[in-house]
Design a protein around this motif. Sequence first.
Motif, PDB file in Angstrom:
ATOM      1  N   ASP A  52       0.786  -1.141  -0.066  1.00  0.00           N
ATOM      2  CA  ASP A  52       0.016  -0.118  -0.039  1.00  0.00           C
ATOM      3  C   ASP A  52       1.032   1.273  -0.155  1.00  0.00           C
ATOM      4  N   ALA A  53       1.920   1.277   0.774  1.00  0.00           N
ATOM      5  CA  ALA A  53       2.936   2.421   0.574  1.00  0.00           C
ATOM      6  C   ALA A  53       3.544   2.548  -0.722  1.00  0.00           C
ATOM      7  N   LEU A  54       3.965   1.465  -1.178  1.00  0.00           N
ATOM      8  CA  LEU A  54       4.492   1.641  -2.839  1.00  0.00           C
ATOM      9  C   LEU A  54       3.359   2.192  -3.480  1.00  0.00           C
ATOM     10  N   ALA A  55       2.164   1.799  -3.529  1.00  0.00           N
ATOM     11  CA  ALA A  55       1.161   2.118  -4.570  1.00  0.00           C
ATOM     12  C   ALA A  55       0.776   3.650  -4.115  1.00  0.00           C
ATOM     13  N   LYS A  56       0.721   4.084  -3.001  1.00  0.00           N
ATOM     14  CA  LYS A  56       0.462   5.492  -2.485  1.00  0.00           C
ATOM     15  C   LYS A  56       1.737   6.289  -3.225  1.00  0.00           C
ATOM     16  N   SER A  57       2.925   6.046  -3.017  1.00  0.00           N
ATOM     17  CA  SER A  57       4.107   6.772  -3.770  1.00  0.00           C
ATOM     18  C   SER A  57       3.798   6.938  -4.987  1.00  0.00           C
ATOM     19  N   VAL A  58       3.495   5.782  -5.727  1.00  0.00           N
ATOM     20  CA  VAL A  58       3.095   6.072  -7.158  1.00  0.00           C
ATOM     21  C   VAL A  58       1.998   7.066  -7.446  1.00  0.00           C
ATOM     22  N   GLU A  59       0.959   6.879  -6.614  1.00  0.00           N
ATOM     23  CA  GLU A  59      -0.470   7.679  -7.111  1.00  0.00           C
ATOM     24  C   GLU A  59       0.132   9.082  -6.534  1.00  0.00           C
ATOM     25  N   THR A  60       0.973   9.419  -5.488  1.00  0.00           N
ATOM     26  CA  THR A  60       1.185  10.829  -5.260  1.00  0.00           C
ATOM     27  C   THR A  60       2.085  11.366  -6.544  1.00  0.00           C
ATOM     28  N   ALA A  61       3.137  10.594  -7.068  1.00  0.00           N
ATOM     29  CA  ALA A  61       4.034  11.013  -8.056  1.00  0.00           C
ATOM     30  C   ALA A  61       3.151  11.255  -9.366  1.00  0.00           C
ATOM     31  N   TYR A  62       2.174  10.346  -9.727  1.00  0.00           N
ATOM     32  CA  TYR A  62       1.506  10.429 -10.762  1.00  0.00           C
ATOM     33  C   TYR A  62       0.632  11.986 -10.596  1.00  0.00           C
ATOM     34  N   GLY A  63      -0.039  11.945  -9.340  1.00  0.00           N
ATOM     35  CA  GLY A  63      -0.955  13.121  -9.208  1.00  0.00           C
ATOM     36  C   GLY A  63      -0.248  14.362  -9.387  1.00  0.00           C
TER      37      GLY A  63
ATOM     38  N   GLU B  30      12.218  11.444 -23.549  1.00  0.00           N
ATOM     39  CA  GLU B  30      12.208  12.953 -23.272  1.00  0.00           C
ATOM     40  C   GLU B  30      11.987  13.034 -21.518  1.00  0.00           C
ATOM     41  N   THR B  31      11.092  12.512 -21.000  1.00  0.00           N
ATOM     42  CA  THR B  31      10.525  12.559 -19.566  1.00  0.00           C
ATOM     43  C   THR B  31      10.758  11.470 -18.840  1.00  0.00           C
ATOM     44  N   PHE B  32      11.827  11.575 -17.853  1.00  0.00           N
ATOM     45  CA  PHE B  32      12.025  10.520 -16.829  1.00  0.00           C
ATOM     46  C   PHE B  32      12.099  10.870 -15.520  1.00  0.00           C
ATOM     47  N   THR B  33      11.161  10.338 -15.122  1.00  0.00           N
ATOM     48  CA  THR B  33      10.716  10.577 -13.314  1.00  0.00           C
ATOM     49  C   THR B  33      11.076   9.363 -12.524  1.00  0.00           C
ATOM     50  N   TYR B  34      11.912   9.632 -11.641  1.00  0.00           N
ATOM     51  CA  TYR B  34      12.260   8.922 -10.555  1.00  0.00           C
ATOM     52  C   TYR B  34      11.402   9.057  -9.243  1.00  0.00           C
ATOM     53  N   ILE B  35      10.636   7.849  -8.892  1.00  0.00           N
ATOM     54  CA  ILE B  35       9.830   8.036  -7.675  1.00  0.00           C
ATOM     55  C   ILE B  35      10.648   7.515  -6.599  1.00  0.00           C
ATOM     56  N   PRO B  36      10.757   8.554  -5.715  1.00  0.00           N
ATOM     57  CA  PRO B  36      11.802   7.833  -4.654  1.00  0.00           C
ATOM     58  C   PRO B  36      11.355   6.864  -3.461  1.00  0.00           C
ATOM     59  N   CYS B  37      12.545   6.177  -3.172  1.00  0.00           N
ATOM     60  CA  CYS B  37      12.048   5.148  -2.030  1.00  0.00           C
ATOM     61  C   CYS B  37      11.063   5.552  -0.937  1.00  0.00           C
ATOM     62  N   LEU B  38      10.581   4.650  -0.262  1.00  0.00           N
ATOM     63  CA  LEU B  38       9.509   5.130   0.703  1.00  0.00           C
ATOM     64  C   LEU B  38      10.303   5.700   1.926  1.00  0.00           C
ATOM     65  N   ASN B  39      11.492   5.646   2.203  1.00  0.00           N
ATOM     66  CA  ASN B  39      12.313   6.406   3.185  1.00  0.00           C
ATOM     67  C   ASN B  39      11.711   6.402   4.395  1.00  0.00           C
ATOM     68  N   ASP B  40      11.388   7.677   4.876  1.00  0.00           N
ATOM     69  CA  ASP B  40      10.649   7.768   6.312  1.00  0.00           C
ATOM     70  C   ASP B  40       9.221   8.302   6.071  1.00  0.00           C
ATOM     71  N   ALA B  41       8.828   8.263   5.100  1.00  0.00           N
ATOM     72  CA  ALA B  41       7.152   8.439   4.600  1.00  0.00           C
ATOM     73  C   ALA B  41       6.408   7.715   5.968  1.00  0.00           C
TER      74      ALA B  41
ATOM     75  N   ASP C  54       3.539   6.314   6.006  1.00  0.00           N
ATOM     76  CA  ASP C  54       2.723   4.887   5.707  1.00  0.00           C
ATOM     77  C   ASP C  54       3.895   4.120   5.653  1.00  0.00           C
ATOM     78  N   HIS C  55       5.098   4.524   5.295  1.00  0.00           N
ATOM     79  CA  HIS C  55       6.023   3.247   5.253  1.00  0.00           C
ATOM     80  C   HIS C  55       6.561   3.016   6.740  1.00  0.00           C
ATOM     81  N   ILE C  56       6.657   4.116   7.556  1.00  0.00           N
ATOM     82  CA  ILE C  56       7.124   4.034   8.986  1.00  0.00           C
ATOM     83  C   ILE C  56       5.853   2.948   9.630  1.00  0.00           C
ATOM     84  N   ALA C  57       4.712   3.347   9.632  1.00  0.00           N
ATOM     85  CA  ALA C  57       3.698   2.610  10.065  1.00  0.00           C
ATOM     86  C   ALA C  57       3.731   0.966   9.595  1.00  0.00           C
ATOM     87  N   ALA C  58       3.976   0.890   8.179  1.00  0.00           N
ATOM     88  CA  ALA C  58       4.036  -0.502   7.793  1.00  0.00           C
ATOM     89  C   ALA C  58       5.467  -1.280   8.614  1.00  0.00           C
ATOM     90  N   LEU C  59       6.434  -0.798   8.374  1.00  0.00           N
ATOM     91  CA  LEU C  59       7.638  -1.204   9.342  1.00  0.00           C
ATOM     92  C   LEU C  59       7.100  -1.366  10.738  1.00  0.00           C
TER      93      LEU C  59
END
Length: 347
Positions: free
Chosen positions: A190-201, A316-327, A329-334
């Motif tokens: 879920d944390a991974l998915a949210k990071s993608v959704e946030t980046a795409y949004g 042309e457009t390259f987007t790196y989506i950062p690791c979950l780090n200390d987000a 929802d990641h801290i909650a999962a860990l």
Amino acid sequence: MSRPEHAPKDHPATPRGKTGVLIANLGTPDDYSYWPMRRYLNEFLSDKRVIDYPKWKWQPILQAIILTKRPFSSGAAYKSIWNEDKGESPLMTITKDQTAAIAATMKDRFGDQVMVDFCMRYGNPSTRSKVREMVAAGCERILFFPLYPQYAGATTATANDEFFRALMDEKWQPAVRTVPAYFEHPGYIDALAKSVETAYGAMNQKPELLVVSYHGMPIRYLMEGDPYHCQCQKSTRLLKERLGWEDTQLITTFQSQFGPEEWLQPYTVEEVARLAREDGRKNIAVIAPAFSADCIETLEEINEEIKESFEEAGGETFTYIPCLNDAPDHIAALSDIISDNLRGWLD
């Protein structure tokens, strides 16, 4: 501090009763100059879990050839991402932040019963030093948590090996547990998915494809029974299902190949170029689910080398989506994973 039960009055008080949670990550050089880089690379590349060639065959190559040149190139790569303000690598900064956030959560859940700290498999702070600190602080139990979502012999297993070696130095060993791979844990996915959704949004134009890039390993390791490849594929599938996407919207690739052997494929650096050159993809995003914190493999390899490969091939457009780090929802999962593994010790 307390005196053992039934002990005489003159018995010294001893610290006992705590539970330790020791988080482990790969490691980092102390500096990007030649000798710190050489020490770090020597420790890393001498690990039989990482390079399993016979010592008589591998060490002459490592010492005489690789370690005379690679500290310069690796040092330059580290310099490009170094946290100059704190005098440390981003992995060190992020791991400290993760540890502090997890410690705060554990305190909320268990009060002062839990001691949370971190160690590195290679470099500092060493696993041995942190085990010693926990035992000295009165930890009668230690939960060891390698921060690798997918299990691999070269990551999870070698971290556990070093933890068990550290316990060999202790006269009074604590009870111990190790946290298994969490590649399919709902909170992690879920944390991974949210990071993608946030980046795409946040984008004006959504990428045509999400490249899900994992650290690679020799195919031989897979054939010898390492489950890493299968767990990576399952993490990608679960991420896709959580996002509600079709198969055509993302692909799995592998990066960081090293040496003459054939590694897991497709190679990320080659695949992104092929996507641009042959498939005409102009806009892609890349995510790295195997890394719990941004590091040299993400900040320099993905966001510099792999990005350059894509752009030179016509992307042309390259987007790196950062690791979950200390987000959060990641801290909650860990933290949930830790709490689950503390059951029976602390409830």
